[in-house]
Design an enzyme around this catalytic site. Structure first.
Site, short mmCIF file in Angstrom:
data_model
loop_
_atom_site.label_atom_id
_atom_site.label_comp_id
_atom_site.label_asym_id
_atom_site.label_seq_id
_atom_site.Cartn_x
_atom_site.Cartn_y
_atom_site.Cartn_z
N GLU A 27 37.94 27.05 42.19
CA GLU A 27 38.15 27.06 40.73
C GLU A 27 37.12 27.96 40.05
OE1 GLU A 27 40.77 25.92 39.65
OE2 GLU A 27 41.37 24.34 41.04
N GLY A 28 37.56 28.64 39.01
CA GLY A 28 36.71 29.62 38.33
C GLY A 28 35.82 29.00 37.25
N PHE A 29 35.00 29.86 36.69
CA PHE A 29 33.99 29.47 35.70
C PHE A 29 34.60 28.74 34.49
CE2 PHE A 29 30.91 31.24 32.33
CZ PHE A 29 29.96 30.27 32.58
N HIS A 238 41.36 40.50 25.87
CA HIS A 238 40.96 40.05 27.21
C HIS A 238 42.07 40.49 28.16
CE1 HIS A 238 40.72 36.99 30.60
NE2 HIS A 238 39.86 37.95 30.82
N ARG A 240 43.05 40.46 31.57
CA ARG A 240 42.85 39.86 32.90
C ARG A 240 43.74 40.62 33.88
NH1 ARG A 240 41.88 37.53 37.19
NH2 ARG A 240 41.64 35.27 37.47
N ASP A 323 30.95 39.21 27.33
CA ASP A 323 32.29 39.72 27.02
C ASP A 323 33.03 38.75 26.08
OD1 ASP A 323 32.61 42.18 28.20
OD2 ASP A 323 33.52 41.44 30.06
N PHE A 341 39.88 31.99 30.86
CA PHE A 341 38.90 32.90 30.25
C PHE A 341 39.32 33.17 28.80
CE2 PHE A 341 35.56 36.08 31.39
CZ PHE A 341 35.55 36.82 30.22
C1 LIG Z 1 45.24 31.69 38.35
C2 LIG Z 1 43.80 31.27 38.32
O1 LIG Z 1 43.10 32.01 37.33
C3 LIG Z 1 41.76 31.69 37.14
O2 LIG Z 1 41.18 32.68 36.31
P1 LIG Z 1 41.05 32.60 34.74
O3 LIG Z 1 41.69 31.34 34.29
O4 LIG Z 1 41.53 33.87 34.14
O5 LIG Z 1 39.48 32.61 34.40
P2 LIG Z 1 38.24 32.18 35.30
O6 LIG Z 1 38.52 30.92 35.96
O7 LIG Z 1 37.02 32.24 34.50
O8 LIG Z 1 38.14 33.25 36.46
C4 LIG Z 1 38.08 34.56 36.28
C5 LIG Z 1 36.71 35.12 36.67
O9 LIG Z 1 36.92 36.51 36.78
C6 LIG Z 1 35.96 37.21 36.02
N1 LIG Z 1 36.59 37.72 34.79
C7 LIG Z 1 37.87 37.61 34.35
N2 LIG Z 1 38.06 38.27 33.20
C8 LIG Z 1 36.87 38.83 32.89
C9 LIG Z 1 36.42 39.62 31.79
O10 LIG Z 1 37.13 39.98 30.87
N3 LIG Z 1 35.11 39.97 31.80
C10 LIG Z 1 34.25 39.60 32.79
N4 LIG Z 1 32.97 39.97 32.72
N5 LIG Z 1 34.66 38.86 33.85
C11 LIG Z 1 35.95 38.47 33.88
C12 LIG Z 1 34.87 36.21 35.67
O11 LIG Z 1 33.93 36.16 36.72
C13 LIG Z 1 35.63 34.89 35.61
O12 LIG Z 1 34.81 33.80 35.81
C14 LIG Z 1 41.00 31.75 38.47
O13 LIG Z 1 39.74 31.17 38.32
C15 LIG Z 1 41.71 31.00 39.56
O14 LIG Z 1 41.06 31.25 40.79
C16 LIG Z 1 43.14 31.44 39.67
O15 LIG Z 1 43.18 32.79 40.10
#
Ligand SMILES: C[C@@H]1O[C@H](OP(=O)(O)OP(=O)(O)OC[C@H]2O[C@@H](n3cnc4c(=O)[nH]c(N)nc43)[C@H](O)[C@@H]2O)[C@@H](O)[C@H](O)[C@@H]1O
Length: 380
Positions: A27-29, A238, A240, A323, A341
């Protein structure tokens, strides 16, 4: 101290107890930030009724996140203070950093009383209805402990779980003497109060680390020529990409399509705007291609490229927050469908007080118009 404050709770246990949790490694941030809120609200709501005043929530260090590949120090667990103001979190819920617990333990060794490993039921919607339930089961194991080797537990218990996070108190009550209780797979329990005042009080307490705010504001003032938190002269996106661009073609546009949609949105919102800020996880070549398209349409394109030193200092999580802050100050924001995000940026904009119509917008696929995102507006 609590007895003087709340006379009805004097009969309660006053030993300090700690609730730990961990999240499924992939799971992501930004989903993890939401999982934190579920637990923080669980504690704050219990304490609001004068109960469980002796419980503290332990902030799980950020460790080896799958998407965090840029900062070389990713192998060390990162405390919450790197990204958030912990004092502000504490103004909402009784939270402590894990390292502050180590300081109290013998030889910095921590032995948890029990780890409950949550698992989904195989048949979540049996007979078409979702009922809250849990049961002790088997077939699980837990290794991890946020990258620390000095943490162990006396017992690991598997639990099939389906329901709201406050239902975890029932599980905790199985062993009333336990002082250190952990839940693994903290993403499985659902919010008790999604979108309520309590939700937003918790969300507002998640103030970013001030160094990150200063860095973002310096960028905004230097490159985007805006000096307030409610800017009127740039639009933010944003964008993605990565797995979204690869597997979600029905939800996200091509590069040309992205440029077209940005241009259309600006023309509709305020055709005097000529600055675009892009937050993205795209490869630099794709970003340059998008920049080229937008430049041809007359825009000046901006993005935050950290220096090597900045990557080391702020780490991937901090860069992501910078960001997000820059996106949150923009006059108008367009996000990516179903990205957490994007959701966190939308919340930030609600907190800052932007008109909601400038926030809940998304990029559509090239095939044409798409459904608007749900509006989760702030409640005070
Ligand atoms: C479908 C799911 O989507 C989830 O992503 P989603 O919700 O977009 O968002 P996050 O869970 O935060 O995961 C995306 C990660 O990719 C990087 N990232 C994405 N967009 C940006 C951006 O605009 N700027 C920067 N600096 N970094 C970005 C960042 O490290 C972030 O923690 C994933 O965590 C899951 O694994 C899975 O893929």
């Amino acid at each position: 101290e609590y007895c003087q404050l709340k006379t009805d709770s004097c009969s309660q246990d006053v030993t300090e107890k700690y609730l730990f949790y961990d999240v499924n490694p992939p799971e992501g941030f930004n989903l993890r930030r939401d999982v934190y809120m579920r637990f923080a609200i669980m504690l704050a709501e219990a304490q609001g009724t004068g109960k469980r005043l002796n419980w503290r929530l332990v902030l799980p260090p950020w460790y080896n996140l799958y998407h965090w590949k840029a900062s070389s120090s990713k192998s060390l667990p990162i405390p919450w203070s790197a990204f958030f103001e912990v004092e502000s979190l504490q103004s909402y819920a009784p939270v402590v950093e894990l390292y502050s617990i180590f300081e109290k333990t013998k030889d910095k060794e921590l032995i948890l009383d029990r780890v409950y490993v949550l698992q989904n039921y195989a048949d979540a919607f049996k007979d078409g209805v979702f009922t809250e339930k849990w049961e002790v089961s088997d077939g699980c194991k837990y290794t991890g402990y946020w990258g620390y080797t000095n943490v162990t537990s006396n017992e690991v218990v598997c639990i099939n779980f389906q329901g709201k996070v406050s239902k975890l108190w029932e599980i905790i009550s199985l062993h009333p003497q336990d002082k250190n209780v952990m839940f693994a797979h903290g993403e499985i329990p659902l919010h008790d109060s999604y979108g309520t005042k309590n939700y937003w009080d918790c969300r507002r307490s998640m103030r970013f680390n001030e160094n990150l705010i200063s860095r973002a504001e310096k960028f905004i003032s230097k490159h985007l020529d805006c000096h307030t938190k409610l800017c009127n002269n740039y639009i933010s996106i944003h964008w993605r990409r990565q797995d979204f661009a690869q597997y979600r073609k029905k939800d996200v546009p091509s590069i040309k399509g992205t440029a077209r949609q940005i241009n259309k949105a600006v023309k509709k919102f305020n055709s005097y705007i000529d600055k675009v800020f892009i937050a993205t996880d795209a490869a630099i070549t794709s970003l340059r291609n998008l920049e080229l398209e937008l430049t041809q349409l007359g825009y000046s394109v901006h993005y935050f490229i950290p220096t090597k030193t900045e990557i080391e200092k702020y780490k991937d999580g901090g860069i992501a927050i910078i960001d997000q802050i820059i996106c949150s100050h923009a006059a108008y924001f367009i996000g990516t469908h179903e990205s957490t995000f994007t959701f966190r940026i939308q919340e930030e904009r609600e907190i800052l007080g932007h008109d909601s119509s400038t926030t809940f917008n998304r990029l559509c696929p090239d095939s044409g118009p798409c459904e608007k995102p749900s509006k989760w507006t702030i409640v005070h």
